[in-house]
Design a protein around this motif. Structure first.
Motif, PDB file in Angstrom:
ATOM      1  N   ASP A 159       0.934  -1.061  -0.475  1.00  0.00           N
ATOM      2  CA  ASP A 159       0.061   0.120  -0.181  1.00  0.00           C
ATOM      3  C   ASP A 159       1.327   0.873   0.153  1.00  0.00           C
ATOM      4  N   TRP A 160       1.014   2.267  -1.022  1.00  0.00           N
ATOM      5  CA  TRP A 160       1.762   3.014  -1.120  1.00  0.00           C
ATOM      6  C   TRP A 160       1.592   4.471  -0.164  1.00  0.00           C
ATOM      7  N   GLY A 161       0.105   4.254  -0.395  1.00  0.00           N
ATOM      8  CA  GLY A 161      -0.343   5.932   0.682  1.00  0.00           C
ATOM      9  C   GLY A 161      -1.269   6.528  -0.354  1.00  0.00           C
ATOM     10  N   ASP A 162      -1.447   6.458  -1.887  1.00  0.00           N
ATOM     11  CA  ASP A 162      -1.881   7.729  -1.844  1.00  0.00           C
ATOM     12  C   ASP A 162      -3.036   6.671  -2.675  1.00  0.00           C
ATOM     13  N   GLY A 163      -4.133   5.663  -2.801  1.00  0.00           N
ATOM     14  CA  GLY A 163      -4.711   5.179  -3.293  1.00  0.00           C
ATOM     15  C   GLY A 163      -4.560   4.367  -4.547  1.00  0.00           C
ATOM     16  N   LYS A 164      -3.217   3.797  -4.363  1.00  0.00           N
ATOM     17  CA  LYS A 164      -2.501   2.849  -4.958  1.00  0.00           C
ATOM     18  C   LYS A 164      -1.674   1.963  -4.835  1.00  0.00           C
ATOM     19  N   THR A 165      -1.901   0.208  -4.982  1.00  0.00           N
ATOM     20  CA  THR A 165      -1.412  -0.853  -4.529  1.00  0.00           C
ATOM     21  C   THR A 165      -0.460  -1.344  -5.285  1.00  0.00           C
ATOM     22  N   TYR A 166       0.334  -1.751  -4.718  1.00  0.00           N
ATOM     23  CA  TYR A 166       1.856  -2.003  -5.499  1.00  0.00           C
ATOM     24  C   TYR A 166       2.475  -3.767  -5.796  1.00  0.00           C
TER      25      TYR A 166
END
Length: 404
Positions: free
Chosen positions: A36-43
Protein backbone atom coordinates in the motif's frame (compact mmCIF):
# COMPACT_ATOMS: atom_id res chain seq x y z
CA UNK A 1 3.14 -21.81 5.40
CA UNK A 2 4.11 -20.65 1.98
CA UNK A 3 7.47 -21.96 0.66
CA UNK A 4 9.36 -18.69 0.58
CA UNK A 5 13.03 -18.37 1.32
CA UNK A 6 12.51 -16.12 4.27
CA UNK A 7 10.27 -13.29 5.31
CA UNK A 8 7.42 -11.30 3.99
CA UNK A 9 4.95 -8.73 4.86
CA UNK A 10 2.33 -8.61 2.26
CA UNK A 11 2.14 -11.65 0.03
CA UNK A 12 -0.70 -12.65 -2.24
CA UNK A 13 -1.31 -15.96 -3.98
CA UNK A 14 -3.79 -15.40 -6.81
CA UNK A 15 -5.08 -17.16 -9.91
CA UNK A 16 -7.25 -15.87 -12.73
CA UNK A 17 -9.48 -16.73 -15.72
CA UNK A 18 -8.83 -15.57 -19.27
CA UNK A 19 -12.33 -14.08 -19.53
CA UNK A 20 -11.48 -11.61 -16.76
CA UNK A 21 -8.01 -10.89 -18.16
CA UNK A 22 -6.64 -13.68 -16.01
CA UNK A 23 -4.96 -16.98 -16.86
CA UNK A 24 -7.07 -20.11 -17.45
CA UNK A 25 -5.31 -22.16 -14.78
CA UNK A 26 -6.38 -20.82 -11.38
CA UNK A 27 -3.04 -21.95 -9.91
CA UNK A 28 -0.90 -20.33 -12.61
CA UNK A 29 -1.09 -16.75 -11.29
CA UNK A 30 -0.22 -15.54 -7.85
CA UNK A 31 1.23 -12.45 -6.17
CA UNK A 32 4.51 -12.60 -4.28
CA UNK A 33 3.99 -9.34 -2.38
CA UNK A 34 1.77 -6.28 -2.16
CA UNK A 35 2.43 -2.77 -0.96
CA UNK A 36 0.00 0.00 0.00
CA UNK A 37 1.75 3.16 -1.24
CA UNK A 38 -0.57 5.40 0.79
CA UNK A 39 -2.10 7.33 -2.12
CA UNK A 40 -4.85 4.92 -3.10
CA UNK A 41 -2.42 2.84 -5.10
CA UNK A 42 -1.18 -0.64 -4.30
CA UNK A 43 1.85 -2.23 -5.90
CA UNK A 44 1.60 -5.95 -6.57
CA UNK A 45 4.78 -7.94 -7.20
CA UNK A 46 5.45 -11.24 -8.90
CA UNK A 47 8.88 -12.55 -9.84
CA UNK A 48 10.71 -9.76 -11.65
CA UNK A 49 7.55 -7.77 -12.49
CA UNK A 50 5.06 -5.52 -10.72
CA UNK A 51 1.64 -3.99 -11.35
CA UNK A 52 0.17 -0.81 -9.92
CA UNK A 53 -3.43 -1.32 -8.75
CA UNK A 54 -6.01 1.41 -8.16
CA UNK A 55 -7.96 0.42 -5.04
CA UNK A 56 -10.82 2.88 -5.57
CA UNK A 57 -11.39 1.80 -9.20
CA UNK A 58 -10.65 -1.82 -8.28
CA UNK A 59 -8.51 -2.45 -11.34
CA UNK A 60 -4.91 -2.41 -12.47
CA UNK A 61 -3.56 0.78 -14.05
CA UNK A 62 -2.75 0.70 -17.77
CA UNK A 63 0.83 0.15 -18.92
CA UNK A 64 1.58 -2.66 -16.51
CA UNK A 65 3.23 -5.04 -15.73
CA UNK A 66 6.69 -3.48 -15.64
CA UNK A 67 10.06 -4.99 -14.77
CA UNK A 68 11.55 -4.57 -11.30
CA UNK A 69 14.95 -3.02 -11.98
CA UNK A 70 17.14 -0.09 -11.05
CA UNK A 71 15.21 2.22 -13.37
CA UNK A 72 11.78 1.48 -11.91
CA UNK A 73 12.90 0.91 -8.30
CA UNK A 74 16.31 2.62 -7.89
CA UNK A 75 18.59 0.80 -5.48
CA UNK A 76 16.25 -2.16 -4.96
CA UNK A 77 18.77 -4.96 -5.42
CA UNK A 78 16.46 -7.94 -5.57
CA UNK A 79 13.34 -9.05 -7.39
CA UNK A 80 11.19 -12.04 -6.41
CA UNK A 81 10.15 -9.93 -3.43
CA UNK A 82 8.60 -11.86 -0.56
CA UNK A 83 6.88 -8.96 1.15
CA UNK A 84 6.65 -5.20 1.52
CA UNK A 85 5.18 -2.80 4.07
CA UNK A 86 4.67 0.95 4.30
CA UNK A 87 5.82 2.06 7.76
CA UNK A 88 3.85 5.31 7.51
CA UNK A 89 6.96 7.43 8.16
CA UNK A 90 8.03 7.97 4.57
CA UNK A 91 9.76 4.61 4.42
CA UNK A 92 8.84 1.32 2.79
CA UNK A 93 10.46 -1.99 3.70
CA UNK A 94 10.99 -4.78 1.17
CA UNK A 95 11.71 -8.30 2.41
CA UNK A 96 13.29 -11.26 0.68
CA UNK A 97 14.58 -14.40 2.34
CA UNK A 98 16.46 -13.30 5.49
CA UNK A 99 17.08 -9.75 4.29
CA UNK A 100 15.29 -6.44 3.96
CA UNK A 101 15.78 -3.12 2.20
CA UNK A 102 14.53 0.24 3.40
CA UNK A 103 13.17 2.44 0.61
CA UNK A 104 12.63 6.21 0.81
CA UNK A 105 9.31 7.25 -0.72
CA UNK A 106 10.17 10.93 -1.26
CA UNK A 107 13.62 10.23 -2.72
CA UNK A 108 12.21 7.25 -4.64
CA UNK A 109 15.23 5.07 -4.02
CA UNK A 110 16.62 2.54 -1.56
CA UNK A 111 18.53 3.95 1.40
CA UNK A 112 22.30 3.30 1.51
CA UNK A 113 23.61 0.40 3.61
CA UNK A 114 21.01 -2.13 2.54
CA UNK A 115 20.14 -5.00 2.30
CA UNK A 116 20.48 -5.97 5.94
CA UNK A 117 19.73 -9.18 7.79
CA UNK A 118 16.41 -9.68 9.56
CA UNK A 119 17.31 -10.40 13.16
CA UNK A 120 16.53 -9.54 16.74
CA UNK A 121 19.01 -6.69 16.37
CA UNK A 122 17.38 -5.06 13.35
CA UNK A 123 13.79 -5.96 14.39
CA UNK A 124 13.92 -6.19 18.22
CA UNK A 125 11.66 -8.86 19.67
CA UNK A 126 10.74 -10.37 16.30
CA UNK A 127 11.20 -14.13 16.78
CA UNK A 128 10.03 -15.38 13.38
CA UNK A 129 12.67 -16.61 10.95
CA UNK A 130 10.16 -16.52 8.10
CA UNK A 131 7.33 -14.07 7.65
CA UNK A 132 4.40 -15.00 5.46
CA UNK A 133 2.48 -11.72 5.61
CA UNK A 134 2.24 -8.40 7.41
CA UNK A 135 0.39 -5.14 7.43
CA UNK A 136 0.52 -1.71 9.07
CA UNK A 137 -2.79 -1.17 10.90
CA UNK A 138 -2.56 2.63 10.60
CA UNK A 139 -2.43 3.01 14.38
CA UNK A 140 1.25 2.45 15.14
CA UNK A 141 1.34 -1.32 14.86
CA UNK A 142 2.65 -3.77 12.31
CA UNK A 143 1.32 -7.31 12.38
CA UNK A 144 3.70 -10.02 11.19
CA UNK A 145 2.36 -13.49 10.36
CA UNK A 146 4.26 -16.78 10.18
CA UNK A 147 2.58 -20.16 9.93
CA UNK A 148 -0.27 -20.22 12.40
CA UNK A 149 1.17 -17.43 14.58
CA UNK A 150 1.40 -13.64 14.54
CA UNK A 151 3.32 -10.87 16.32
CA UNK A 152 2.30 -7.28 17.00
CA UNK A 153 5.22 -4.87 16.50
CA UNK A 154 5.13 -1.34 17.96
CA UNK A 155 6.55 1.20 15.49
CA UNK A 156 7.26 3.99 18.01
CA UNK A 157 8.96 1.66 20.52
CA UNK A 158 10.68 -0.27 17.71
CA UNK A 159 9.98 -3.55 19.49
CA UNK A 160 7.58 -6.45 19.41
CA UNK A 161 4.79 -6.15 21.95
CA UNK A 162 4.76 -8.25 25.11
CA UNK A 163 2.94 -11.60 25.02
CA UNK A 164 3.68 -12.49 21.41
CA UNK A 165 3.71 -14.59 19.30
CA UNK A 166 0.08 -15.69 19.55
CA UNK A 167 -1.89 -18.29 17.62
CA UNK A 168 -4.08 -17.31 14.67
CA UNK A 169 -7.50 -18.58 15.69
CA UNK A 170 -11.14 -17.57 16.13
CA UNK A 171 -10.31 -15.82 19.39
CA UNK A 172 -7.51 -13.62 18.09
CA UNK A 173 -9.08 -13.05 14.64
CA UNK A 174 -12.84 -13.53 14.83
CA UNK A 175 -14.43 -15.39 11.89
CA UNK A 176 -11.15 -15.69 9.97
CA UNK A 177 -11.65 -19.04 8.29
CA UNK A 178 -8.00 -19.95 7.68
CA UNK A 179 -4.94 -19.92 9.92
CA UNK A 180 -2.11 -19.88 7.38
CA UNK A 181 -2.06 -16.41 5.85
CA UNK A 182 -0.21 -15.99 2.59
CA UNK A 183 -0.70 -12.25 2.32
CA UNK A 184 -2.26 -9.28 4.04
CA UNK A 185 -3.11 -5.84 2.72
CA UNK A 186 -4.40 -2.94 4.84
CA UNK A 187 -6.59 -0.34 3.14
CA UNK A 188 -9.23 2.04 4.53
CA UNK A 189 -9.55 0.37 7.97
CA UNK A 190 -9.95 -3.01 6.33
CA UNK A 191 -7.50 -5.86 5.95
CA UNK A 192 -7.53 -8.29 3.07
CA UNK A 193 -6.21 -11.67 4.19
CA UNK A 194 -5.20 -14.10 1.44
CA UNK A 195 -4.84 -17.85 1.47
CA UNK A 196 -4.13 -19.63 -1.82
CA UNK A 197 -6.83 -18.44 -4.27
CA UNK A 198 -9.29 -17.08 -1.69
CA UNK A 199 -9.37 -13.99 0.46
CA UNK A 200 -11.28 -12.61 3.44
CA UNK A 201 -12.09 -8.95 4.10
CA UNK A 202 -11.65 -8.12 7.78
CA UNK A 203 -13.13 -5.18 9.73
CA UNK A 204 -10.42 -3.89 12.06
CA UNK A 205 -12.80 -1.60 13.99
CA UNK A 206 -15.22 -4.41 14.82
CA UNK A 207 -12.46 -7.03 14.94
CA UNK A 208 -14.39 -9.49 12.82
CA UNK A 209 -14.52 -10.72 9.24
CA UNK A 210 -17.20 -9.37 6.91
CA UNK A 211 -20.06 -11.75 6.17
CA UNK A 212 -19.96 -13.72 2.94
CA UNK A 213 -16.24 -14.42 3.08
CA UNK A 214 -13.95 -16.03 2.09
CA UNK A 215 -14.36 -15.34 -1.61
CA UNK A 216 -12.41 -16.21 -4.72
CA UNK A 217 -9.82 -13.59 -5.58
CA UNK A 218 -11.40 -13.53 -9.05
CA UNK A 219 -14.21 -11.46 -7.56
CA UNK A 220 -12.18 -8.27 -7.04
CA UNK A 221 -8.69 -8.06 -8.52
CA UNK A 222 -9.22 -7.05 -12.15
CA UNK A 223 -6.37 -6.72 -14.62
CA UNK A 224 -3.66 -8.61 -12.79
CA UNK A 225 -1.90 -10.14 -15.77
CA UNK A 226 1.78 -10.92 -15.50
CA UNK A 227 4.05 -12.16 -18.28
CA UNK A 228 3.89 -15.88 -18.99
CA UNK A 229 7.69 -15.81 -19.11
CA UNK A 230 7.84 -14.44 -15.58
CA UNK A 231 9.37 -17.35 -13.72
CA UNK A 232 10.91 -17.23 -10.29
CA UNK A 233 14.70 -17.20 -10.30
CA UNK A 234 16.94 -18.36 -7.50
CA UNK A 235 18.75 -15.13 -6.68
CA UNK A 236 20.62 -16.84 -3.86
CA UNK A 237 22.41 -19.14 -6.28
CA UNK A 238 26.16 -18.74 -5.89
CA UNK A 239 26.86 -19.31 -9.58
CA UNK A 240 25.40 -17.60 -12.63
CA UNK A 241 26.34 -17.95 -16.26
CA UNK A 242 28.44 -15.29 -17.96
CA UNK A 243 26.56 -14.69 -21.18
CA UNK A 244 29.60 -13.72 -23.25
CA UNK A 245 32.16 -16.30 -22.16
CA UNK A 246 30.12 -19.22 -20.88
CA UNK A 247 32.19 -19.13 -17.70
CA UNK A 248 30.58 -19.16 -14.28
CA UNK A 249 31.07 -16.56 -11.59
CA UNK A 250 32.97 -19.22 -9.63
CA UNK A 251 35.65 -19.65 -12.30
CA UNK A 252 35.95 -15.89 -12.86
CA UNK A 253 36.37 -15.23 -9.13
CA UNK A 254 38.88 -18.09 -8.83
CA UNK A 255 40.99 -16.50 -11.56
CA UNK A 256 40.79 -13.14 -9.82
CA UNK A 257 41.95 -14.65 -6.52
CA UNK A 258 44.86 -16.64 -7.98
CA UNK A 259 48.36 -15.43 -7.09
CA UNK A 260 49.42 -12.40 -5.11
CA UNK A 261 46.86 -9.57 -5.03
CA UNK A 262 47.82 -6.20 -6.49
CA UNK A 263 44.83 -4.17 -5.26
CA UNK A 264 42.84 -4.40 -8.50
CA UNK A 265 40.77 -7.33 -7.23
CA UNK A 266 37.72 -5.28 -6.22
CA UNK A 267 35.16 -7.95 -5.40
CA UNK A 268 31.54 -6.88 -5.15
CA UNK A 269 29.90 -7.62 -1.83
CA UNK A 270 27.70 -10.68 -1.57
CA UNK A 271 25.87 -8.99 1.27
CA UNK A 272 26.77 -5.39 2.08
CA UNK A 273 24.01 -5.33 4.67
CA UNK A 274 25.65 -8.06 6.73
CA UNK A 275 29.05 -6.41 6.43
CA UNK A 276 27.71 -3.03 7.52
CA UNK A 277 25.82 -4.66 10.39
CA UNK A 278 29.12 -5.96 11.76
CA UNK A 279 30.35 -2.36 11.78
CA UNK A 280 27.21 -1.27 13.65
CA UNK A 281 27.70 -3.91 16.33
CA UNK A 282 31.40 -3.01 16.63
CA UNK A 283 30.47 0.62 17.20
CA UNK A 284 27.81 -0.33 19.71
CA UNK A 285 30.44 -2.24 21.70
CA UNK A 286 32.92 0.64 21.45
CA UNK A 287 30.61 3.52 22.29
CA UNK A 288 29.15 1.63 25.27
CA UNK A 289 32.69 1.71 26.68
CA UNK A 290 33.29 5.37 25.88
CA UNK A 291 35.40 4.67 22.78
CA UNK A 292 35.10 6.47 19.43
CA UNK A 293 33.04 4.74 16.74
CA UNK A 294 34.86 3.42 13.68
CA UNK A 295 34.19 4.77 10.18
CA UNK A 296 33.63 2.45 7.24
CA UNK A 297 36.57 2.35 4.82
CA UNK A 298 35.88 0.89 1.38
CA UNK A 299 39.53 -0.01 0.66
CA UNK A 300 39.76 -1.94 3.92
CA UNK A 301 36.50 -3.63 2.95
CA UNK A 302 37.95 -4.66 -0.43
CA UNK A 303 40.97 -6.13 1.35
CA UNK A 304 38.79 -7.99 3.86
CA UNK A 305 36.37 -9.18 1.18
CA UNK A 306 39.24 -10.48 -0.94
CA UNK A 307 40.57 -12.57 1.94
CA UNK A 308 37.13 -13.89 2.91
CA UNK A 309 36.56 -15.03 -0.67
CA UNK A 310 40.07 -16.46 -0.97
CA UNK A 311 39.71 -18.54 2.19
CA UNK A 312 36.33 -19.83 1.01
CA UNK A 313 37.30 -20.62 -2.58
CA UNK A 314 40.69 -22.19 -1.71
CA UNK A 315 39.23 -23.81 1.40
CA UNK A 316 41.65 -22.77 4.12
CA UNK A 317 41.53 -20.72 7.32
CA UNK A 318 44.54 -18.52 8.03
CA UNK A 319 45.58 -14.87 8.15
CA UNK A 320 48.18 -15.47 5.43
CA UNK A 321 47.08 -16.06 1.83
CA UNK A 322 47.31 -19.39 -0.01
CA UNK A 323 46.43 -20.94 -3.36
CA UNK A 324 45.76 -24.57 -4.27
CA UNK A 325 48.13 -26.28 -6.70
CA UNK A 326 47.06 -28.83 -9.32
CA UNK A 327 47.27 -31.60 -6.73
CA UNK A 328 45.08 -29.72 -4.31
CA UNK A 329 47.84 -28.79 -1.87
CA UNK A 330 48.01 -25.36 -0.28
CA UNK A 331 50.77 -23.09 -1.57
CA UNK A 332 51.82 -19.97 0.37
CA UNK A 333 51.21 -16.74 -1.55
CA UNK A 334 51.85 -13.83 0.82
CA UNK A 335 51.56 -12.66 4.40
CA UNK A 336 48.68 -10.86 6.05
CA UNK A 337 49.91 -7.28 5.81
CA UNK A 338 51.49 -7.78 2.39
CA UNK A 339 48.03 -8.67 1.18
CA UNK A 340 46.31 -5.78 3.00
CA UNK A 341 48.89 -3.25 1.74
CA UNK A 342 48.03 -4.23 -1.83
CA UNK A 343 44.72 -2.46 -1.20
CA UNK A 344 45.48 0.07 1.54
CA UNK A 345 47.24 0.59 4.85
CA UNK A 346 45.98 -1.69 7.61
CA UNK A 347 47.02 -2.35 11.20
CA UNK A 348 45.08 -5.41 12.38
CA UNK A 349 42.83 -8.21 11.21
CA UNK A 350 40.21 -10.53 12.69
CA UNK A 351 39.01 -13.61 10.81
CA UNK A 352 36.28 -16.13 11.53
CA UNK A 353 34.35 -18.87 9.75
CA UNK A 354 31.19 -20.91 10.13
CA UNK A 355 29.01 -18.20 11.66
CA UNK A 356 25.79 -17.40 9.82
CA UNK A 357 24.92 -13.94 11.16
CA UNK A 358 26.71 -10.70 12.13
CA UNK A 359 25.49 -11.15 15.71
CA UNK A 360 26.94 -14.63 16.08
CA UNK A 361 30.33 -13.83 14.54
CA UNK A 362 30.63 -10.72 16.70
CA UNK A 363 29.75 -12.74 19.79
CA UNK A 364 32.54 -15.17 18.90
CA UNK A 365 35.06 -12.37 18.40
CA UNK A 366 34.05 -10.57 21.60
CA UNK A 367 34.48 -13.82 23.57
CA UNK A 368 38.08 -14.09 22.32
CA UNK A 369 40.61 -11.88 24.13
CA UNK A 370 42.84 -11.00 21.16
CA UNK A 371 39.94 -10.42 18.77
CA UNK A 372 38.16 -8.27 21.34
CA UNK A 373 41.32 -6.21 21.81
CA UNK A 374 41.32 -5.37 18.10
CA UNK A 375 37.65 -4.41 18.18
CA UNK A 376 38.11 -2.18 21.24
CA UNK A 377 41.52 -0.72 20.37
CA UNK A 378 41.20 3.03 21.14
CA UNK A 379 43.78 3.92 18.46
CA UNK A 380 41.74 2.59 15.56
CA UNK A 381 39.45 4.89 13.57
CA UNK A 382 38.40 2.86 10.50
CA UNK A 383 37.11 -0.60 9.67
CA UNK A 384 36.38 -2.67 6.59
CA UNK A 385 34.45 -5.95 6.76
CA UNK A 386 34.38 -8.79 4.25
CA UNK A 387 31.85 -11.63 4.11
CA UNK A 388 31.83 -14.54 1.66
CA UNK A 389 29.77 -17.70 1.30
CA UNK A 390 30.82 -20.74 -0.71
CA UNK A 391 28.89 -23.99 -0.26
CA UNK A 392 31.80 -26.24 -1.31
CA UNK A 393 34.10 -24.96 1.44
CA UNK A 394 34.69 -26.50 4.86
CA UNK A 395 32.96 -23.77 6.87
CA UNK A 396 30.67 -22.24 4.23
CA UNK A 397 30.68 -18.67 5.55
CA UNK A 398 33.84 -16.61 6.07
CA UNK A 399 34.27 -13.25 7.82
CA UNK A 400 37.18 -10.78 7.90
CA UNK A 401 37.70 -7.47 9.71
CA UNK A 402 40.55 -5.15 8.68
CA UNK A 403 41.31 -2.24 11.02
CA UNK A 404 43.18 1.03 10.74
Amino acid sequence: MKLLRQISIIIFIFSFTALNLFQDDVDSEYIDAALDWGDGKTYLFKGNEYIRFDMSLERADSGYPKLINNNTWPGLSFSNIDAAVNMGIGKVYFFKNQQFIRYDIEQNRADPGYPRNISGYTWPGLTFIQIDAAFNNGDGKIYFFSGDQFISFDIDNNHADEGYPKEINSISWDDLSFTNINAALYFDNKVFFFNENIYTKYNLNRKTAYSGYPKSILDRWEGLVFSEQNTEQDENSQLTDSSNTGETDESIISQMLAGRPDGSELLSSLNIGMEKEVLEIVNRERTSRGLNPLAWDEDLAYSARYHAADMAMSDYFDHDSYDRDRNGFLVYVCGTFERIRAFTEGWAENISAGYSTPESVMEGWMNSTRHRENILNPSYTELGVGYYYYSNSTYGQYWVQNFR
